[in-house]
Design an enzyme around this catalytic site. Structure first.
Site, PDB file in Angstrom:
ATOM      1  N   TRP A 299       0.843  -1.201   0.000  1.00 53.45           N
ATOM      2  CA  TRP A 299       0.000   0.000   0.000  1.00 53.45           C
ATOM      3  C   TRP A 299       0.869   1.238   0.000  1.00 53.45           C
ATOM      4  O   TRP A 299       1.942   1.248   0.630  1.00 53.45           O
ATOM      5  CB  TRP A 299      -0.908   0.025   1.230  1.00 53.45           C
ATOM      6  CG  TRP A 299      -2.332  -0.313   0.954  1.00 53.45           C
ATOM      7  CD1 TRP A 299      -3.359   0.577   0.831  1.00 53.45           C
ATOM      8  CD2 TRP A 299      -2.907  -1.620   0.771  1.00 53.45           C
ATOM      9  NE1 TRP A 299      -4.533  -0.099   0.572  1.00 53.45           N
ATOM     10  CE2 TRP A 299      -4.284  -1.437   0.527  1.00 53.45           C
ATOM     11  CE3 TRP A 299      -2.408  -2.915   0.769  1.00 53.45           C
ATOM     12  CZ2 TRP A 299      -5.159  -2.504   0.316  1.00 53.45           C
ATOM     13  CZ3 TRP A 299      -3.271  -3.974   0.552  1.00 53.45           C
ATOM     14  CH2 TRP A 299      -4.622  -3.760   0.320  1.00 53.45           C
TER      15      TRP A 299
ATOM     16  N   TYR B 152      -8.200 -10.390  -0.769  1.00 54.58           N
ATOM     17  CA  TYR B 152      -8.552  -8.962  -0.723  1.00 54.58           C
ATOM     18  C   TYR B 152      -9.490  -8.609  -1.863  1.00 54.58           C
ATOM     19  O   TYR B 152      -9.309  -9.058  -2.996  1.00 54.58           O
ATOM     20  CB  TYR B 152      -7.287  -8.094  -0.818  1.00 54.58           C
ATOM     21  CG  TYR B 152      -7.594  -6.614  -0.684  1.00 54.58           C
ATOM     22  CD1 TYR B 152      -7.818  -6.058   0.568  1.00 54.58           C
ATOM     23  CD2 TYR B 152      -7.706  -5.792  -1.806  1.00 54.58           C
ATOM     24  CE1 TYR B 152      -8.139  -4.703   0.705  1.00 54.58           C
ATOM     25  CE2 TYR B 152      -8.019  -4.435  -1.671  1.00 54.58           C
ATOM     26  CZ  TYR B 152      -8.229  -3.910  -0.416  1.00 54.58           C
ATOM     27  OH  TYR B 152      -8.548  -2.576  -0.279  1.00 54.58           O
TER      28      TYR B 152
ATOM     29  N   GLN C  51      -3.151   7.598  -3.029  1.00 57.56           N
ATOM     30  CA  GLN C  51      -3.261   7.740  -1.572  1.00 57.56           C
ATOM     31  C   GLN C  51      -2.358   8.876  -1.118  1.00 57.56           C
ATOM     32  O   GLN C  51      -1.552   9.400  -1.899  1.00 57.56           O
ATOM     33  CB  GLN C  51      -2.834   6.428  -0.893  1.00 57.56           C
ATOM     34  CG  GLN C  51      -3.991   5.596  -0.381  1.00 57.56           C
ATOM     35  CD  GLN C  51      -3.556   4.496   0.569  1.00 57.56           C
ATOM     36  OE1 GLN C  51      -2.413   4.080   0.546  1.00 57.56           O
ATOM     37  NE2 GLN C  51      -4.481   4.021   1.382  1.00 57.56           N
TER      38      GLN C  51
ATOM     39  N   GLY D 133      -7.289   7.634   2.542  1.00 59.17           N
ATOM     40  CA  GLY D 133      -6.719   6.765   3.566  1.00 59.17           C
ATOM     41  C   GLY D 133      -7.628   6.670   4.782  1.00 59.17           C
ATOM     42  O   GLY D 133      -7.503   5.771   5.595  1.00 59.17           O
TER      43      GLY D 133
ATOM     44  N   ASP E 142     -10.918   5.977   5.019  1.00 53.26           N
ATOM     45  CA  ASP E 142     -11.950   5.532   4.077  1.00 53.26           C
ATOM     46  C   ASP E 142     -13.400   5.883   4.442  1.00 53.26           C
ATOM     47  O   ASP E 142     -14.161   6.355   3.626  1.00 53.26           O
ATOM     48  CB  ASP E 142     -11.858   4.016   3.900  1.00 53.26           C
ATOM     49  CG  ASP E 142     -10.443   3.559   3.560  1.00 53.26           C
ATOM     50  OD1 ASP E 142      -9.569   4.411   3.333  1.00 53.26           O
ATOM     51  OD2 ASP E 142     -10.231   2.339   3.515  1.00 53.26           O
TER      52      ASP E 142
ATOM     53  N   TYR F 231     -13.303   1.791  12.767  1.00 52.49           N
ATOM     54  CA  TYR F 231     -12.363   2.174  11.709  1.00 52.49           C
ATOM     55  C   TYR F 231     -12.020   3.655  11.738  1.00 52.49           C
ATOM     56  O   TYR F 231     -11.464   4.114  12.728  1.00 52.49           O
ATOM     57  CB  TYR F 231     -13.022   1.737  10.404  1.00 52.49           C
ATOM     58  CG  TYR F 231     -12.148   1.383   9.243  1.00 52.49           C
ATOM     59  CD1 TYR F 231     -10.952   0.733   9.394  1.00 52.49           C
ATOM     60  CD2 TYR F 231     -12.565   1.700   7.962  1.00 52.49           C
ATOM     61  CE1 TYR F 231     -10.179   0.404   8.288  1.00 52.49           C
ATOM     62  CE2 TYR F 231     -11.809   1.374   6.847  1.00 52.49           C
ATOM     63  CZ  TYR F 231     -10.607   0.725   7.018  1.00 52.49           C
ATOM     64  OH  TYR F 231      -9.857   0.407   5.926  1.00 52.49           O
TER      65      TYR F 231
ATOM     66  N   GLU G  11      -4.080  -2.405  14.327  1.00 53.00           N
ATOM     67  CA  GLU G  11      -4.341  -1.454  13.240  1.00 53.00           C
ATOM     68  C   GLU G  11      -4.797  -0.110  13.824  1.00 53.00           C
ATOM     69  O   GLU G  11      -4.385   0.943  13.364  1.00 53.00           O
ATOM     70  CB  GLU G  11      -5.415  -2.054  12.317  1.00 53.00           C
ATOM     71  CG  GLU G  11      -5.647  -1.289  11.032  1.00 53.00           C
ATOM     72  CD  GLU G  11      -6.632  -2.000  10.109  1.00 53.00           C
ATOM     73  OE1 GLU G  11      -7.246  -3.024  10.528  1.00 53.00           O
ATOM     74  OE2 GLU G  11      -6.808  -1.531   8.970  1.00 53.00           O
TER      75      GLU G  11
HETATM   76  C1  2M8 Z   1      -7.358   0.808   4.707  1.00 54.20           C
HETATM   77  O1  2M8 Z   1      -7.833   0.975   3.380  1.00 54.20           O
HETATM   78  C2  2M8 Z   1      -8.009  -0.128   2.478  1.00 54.20           C
HETATM   79  C3  2M8 Z   1      -8.291   0.475   1.117  1.00 54.20           C
HETATM   80  O2  2M8 Z   1      -7.192   1.203   0.696  1.00 54.20           O
HETATM   81  C4  2M8 Z   1      -9.130  -1.068   2.877  1.00 54.20           C
HETATM   82  O3  2M8 Z   1      -9.791  -0.873   3.893  1.00 54.20           O
HETATM   83  O4  2M8 Z   1      -9.329  -2.037   2.141  1.00 54.20           O
HETATM   84  C5  2M8 Z   1      -7.108   2.230   5.253  1.00 54.20           C
HETATM   85  O5  2M8 Z   1      -6.902   2.198   6.634  1.00 54.20           O
HETATM   86  C6  2M8 Z   1      -5.918   2.848   4.541  1.00 54.20           C
HETATM   87  O6  2M8 Z   1      -5.600   4.076   5.101  1.00 54.20           O
HETATM   88  C7  2M8 Z   1      -4.699   1.934   4.590  1.00 54.20           C
HETATM   89  O7  2M8 Z   1      -3.702   2.454   3.788  1.00 54.20           O
HETATM   90  C8  2M8 Z   1      -5.038   0.503   4.119  1.00 54.20           C
HETATM   91  C9  2M8 Z   1      -3.909  -0.487   4.374  1.00 54.20           C
HETATM   92  O8  2M8 Z   1      -3.467  -0.412   5.702  1.00 54.20           O
HETATM   93  O9  2M8 Z   1      -6.198   0.012   4.793  1.00 54.20           O
END
Ligand code: 2M8
Length: 425
Positions: free
Chosen positions: A32, A80, A104, A166, A168, A354, A398
């Site tokens: 990412w 994913y 991002q 980021g 979301d 989240y 996280e």
């Molecule tokens: C989360 O975002 C992804 C999509 O990009 C997801 O939920 O599938 C967010 O927390 C984002 O900020 C972060 O970069 C990503 C990976 O940690 O997860």
């Protein structure tokens, strides 16, 4: 007792997939964008070669037009959604790894300076060529930002998808996202809720809208001009702009270190534009900076962490400084750990869901950095200290519930480990 610094390094080693790092095993099986930039700074505290490698693997996914995509799908994985079959971006980055089609936050430039400072400390002279390559990639990506996401030259760059921010499912996007249709042609096969309790994730209806947006841009063949005119979601985001402005300042520093005078002039112009744009977004009522919904024309007056991120780029006046300090203290009152990503007194606050309330280590890292830049060192130290102690208590999660301090979401998270390594130095 296990040394927590060693444990943090072990998380990065565990999530290393051969030169790049996944955010966490299972839930996020690819590289990412902003995660990797933070992770590279974590690596730089103990392994500068590996830190450089993180960014080098990342730029393999850079698009022909300069964009840094938000996900690089180096190797296939079915854990994913949405994967490369949904994005269909092959034509944008010939002969490169598969990628998503959006971007991002551009932490990359900030990371590059952090890494290069570490190189200067070690006195290594063999990193110059590698540094130049990364600098050039960063500069191309900043040009893309200004051209594709601020065509009207407001000094504010826009997000076209909440995933780009980021943050979301932040309440900041609720009103704008509600206008996006929920219809999709793609079958939505959520994988995230197989890894994490659904109450801690975005809702299904959010995923429908996220997917609808992907389809709109895919139909534009990922052409930035078409996307700009067809976008059903378009927000001039102060968090994104602040990160870009700060990264631009860091590239200015890099350009002067590397004696790149041609790039300097261009970067100065870019920086001034962004600083002016950000300064225009101060909001007296929120006591912070607010984003602008470019479709409704309305200010987004939601109290989310976004309001404080411009500290990393701006020099506040004394009134703004005092207001932000009081506001951050107010948000943290009664919390086991701050800073919540949504103010706890807001009706939108959800302590476990989240980006609607939980504390994120990398956000605390950015805000603390901004507070230091603005001479609010005591508050910065408190936030850094709280971040370190919650990680020591709850682990490399996280995100964290601000009310209980409980660790939430995915475990063994790379950017939480990186935040620990950098804040603990
Ligand atoms: C989360 O975002 C992804 C999509 O990009 C997801 O939920 O599938 C967010 O927390 C984002 O900020 C972060 O970069 C990503 C990976 O940690 O997860």
């Amino acid at each position: 007792m296990v040394n927590v610094t060693d444990a943090a390094r072990a998380i990065l080693a565990r999530n290393d997939r051969g030169g790049y790092t996944v955010p966490t095993d299972g839930l996020y099986p690819f590289q990412w964008n902003w995660d990797s930039a933070f992770v590279s700074m974590g690596f730089a505290t103990f392994d500068i070669d590996r830190a450089y490698q993180e960014l080098e693997r990342f730029i393999q996914g850079q698009w022909n037009n300069g964009m840094f995509p938000h996900i690089i799908f180096h190797v296939p994985s079915d854990s994913y959604f949405p994967g490369p079959d949904v994005w269909q971006t092959e034509q944008c980055h010939s002969k490169k790894p598969m990628t998503s089609g959006i971007t991002q936050p551009p932490v990359f430039g900030i990371a590059l300076r952090f890494l290069y400072e570490a190189v200067l400390v070690t006195g290594r002279h063999d990193m110059l060529e590698r540094t130049h390559t990364l600098f050039n990639a960063a500069l191309r990506s900043h040009r893309w930002w200004l051209k594709a996401r601020d065509p009207d030259k407001r000094g504010l760059v826009a997000i076209l998808h909440p995933w780009e921010s980021g943050s979301d499912n932040s309440p900041a996007w609720d009103e704008a996202l509600a206008r996006v249709p929920t219809t999709t042609k793609t079958e939505i096969c959520r994988q995230d809720t197989k890894h994490v309790n659904a109450t801690m994730r975005p809702r299904n209806i959010d995923y429908q809208r996220f997917t609808h947006l992907v389809e709109v841009y895919r139909e534009c063949q990922w052409d930035p001009i078409k996307q700009w005119s067809h976008a059903p979601f378009k927000i001039a985001d102060v968090q994104m702009t602040a990160i870009l402005a700060r990264a631009t300042a860091d590239l200015i520093w890099m350009a002067s270190q590397l004696n790149l005078s041609d790039a300097l002039e261009e970067l100065f112009t870019m920086h001034q534009l962004l600083i002016n744009g950000l300064n225009s977004r101060w909001n007296q009522h929120i006591r912070g900076f607010v984003s602008l919904d470019l479709i409704s024309g309305k200010d987004i007056e939601k109290p989310t962490q976004t309001c404080f991120i411009p500290l990393i780029a701006l020099e506040l006046d004394s009134y703004q400084r005092k207001s932000i300090q009081e506001e951050i203290e107010r948000w943290c009152q009664g919390m086991v750990i701050g800073i919540p990503t949504t103010a706890p007194f807001s009706p939108d606050f959800e302590s476990k869901r989240y980006w609607r309330g939980p504390v994120w280590a990398v956000i605390n890292w950015l805000i603390a950095d901004g507070l230091r830049k603005n001479q609010l060192k005591e508050l910065a130290a408190i936030i850094e200290g709280n971040t370190i102690s919650v990680i020591e208590r709850a682990g490399f999660c996280e995100y964290f519930d601000p009310i209980t301090g409980e660790g939430l979401g995915g475990n063994t998270f790379s950017w939480t480990a990186a935040a620990y390594l950098v804040l603990r130095r």
